[in-house]
Design a protein around this motif. Structure first.
Motif, PDB file in Angstrom:
ATOM      1  N   PHE A  42       0.187  -3.091 -24.606  1.00 25.45           N
ATOM      2  CA  PHE A  42       0.449  -2.267 -25.580  1.00 25.45           C
ATOM      3  C   PHE A  42      -0.602  -1.779 -26.533  1.00 25.45           C
ATOM      4  O   PHE A  42      -1.227  -2.018 -27.796  1.00 25.45           O
ATOM      5  CB  PHE A  42       1.426  -2.539 -27.107  1.00 25.45           C
ATOM      6  N   GLU A  45      -0.395   1.123 -29.391  1.00 28.61           N
ATOM      7  CA  GLU A  45       1.345   0.731 -29.602  1.00 28.61           C
ATOM      8  C   GLU A  45       0.914  -0.032 -30.885  1.00 28.61           C
ATOM      9  O   GLU A  45       1.464   0.303 -32.375  1.00 28.61           O
ATOM     10  CB  GLU A  45       1.899   0.958 -28.940  1.00 28.61           C
ATOM     11  N   ARG A  88       8.661  -2.748 -26.112  1.00 28.35           N
ATOM     12  CA  ARG A  88       8.508  -1.470 -25.544  1.00 28.35           C
ATOM     13  C   ARG A  88       9.639  -0.778 -25.995  1.00 28.35           C
ATOM     14  O   ARG A  88       9.012   0.376 -27.041  1.00 28.35           O
ATOM     15  CB  ARG A  88       8.559  -1.082 -24.713  1.00 28.35           C
ATOM     16  N   ALA A  92       7.711   2.148 -28.870  1.00 30.77           N
ATOM     17  CA  ALA A  92       7.225   2.578 -27.470  1.00 30.77           C
ATOM     18  C   ALA A  92       8.205   3.283 -26.398  1.00 30.77           C
ATOM     19  O   ALA A  92       8.231   3.361 -25.401  1.00 30.77           O
ATOM     20  CB  ALA A  92       5.692   2.735 -26.666  1.00 30.77           C
ATOM     21  N   ASP A  94       9.492   5.896 -24.496  1.00 31.20           N
ATOM     22  CA  ASP A  94       9.511   6.460 -23.348  1.00 31.20           C
ATOM     23  C   ASP A  94       8.719   6.501 -22.788  1.00 31.20           C
ATOM     24  O   ASP A  94       8.235   6.156 -22.013  1.00 31.20           O
ATOM     25  CB  ASP A  94       8.918   7.610 -23.694  1.00 31.20           C
ATOM     26  N   ARG A  95       7.812   4.989 -22.677  1.00 28.99           N
ATOM     27  CA  ARG A  95       6.517   4.039 -22.291  1.00 28.99           C
ATOM     28  C   ARG A  95       7.302   3.294 -20.725  1.00 28.99           C
ATOM     29  O   ARG A  95       8.528   2.580 -21.203  1.00 28.99           O
ATOM     30  CB  ARG A  95       5.740   3.296 -22.978  1.00 28.99           C
TER      31      ARG A  95
END
Length: 106
Positions: A42, A45, A88, A92, A94-95
């Motif tokens: 990440f 992020e 995640r 994030a 959608d990652r």
């Protein structure tokens, strides 16, 4: 003569991930490795990762104050792939985590 004065302002970058580890159990290397893996995954992020020394067998991973993993509650240490998915899903969603996601779905 006036001396310059500096005001230190503590700026926390968000999101902040904390790994609290037991110094008595010598889990610094595990905490450092976990931090390195999360920072590598990440890179943009995560705003900050903090290693927090503790005692009493603690190994807790928190994101912005919310516990993602607690050794005392879940028992043992988190699998790195699972921890990456937990992080995640919060920062994030959608990652795609590549092989980490594919392994979880089989």
């Amino acid at each position: 003569m006036c001396e310059p004065r500096f005001i230190l302002i503590s700026m926390t970058r968000q999101p902040r991930l904390e790994i609290e580890y037991c110094t008595q159990c010598r889990w610094l290397l595990r905490a450092g490795w976990t931090a390195q893996e999360l920072l590598t995954t990440f890179t943009v992020e995560l705003g900050e990762v903090a290693l927090i020394p503790g005692t009493g067998g603690v190994f807790d991973v928190r994101l912005d104050g919310d516990t993602l993993w607690s050794r005392a509650e879940q028992g043992g240490f988190p699998e790195l792939a699972e921890l990456k998915r937990l992080v995640r899903d919060r920062i994030a969603p959608d990652r795609d985590l590549g092989h980490t996601d594919r392994r979880a779905s089989t």
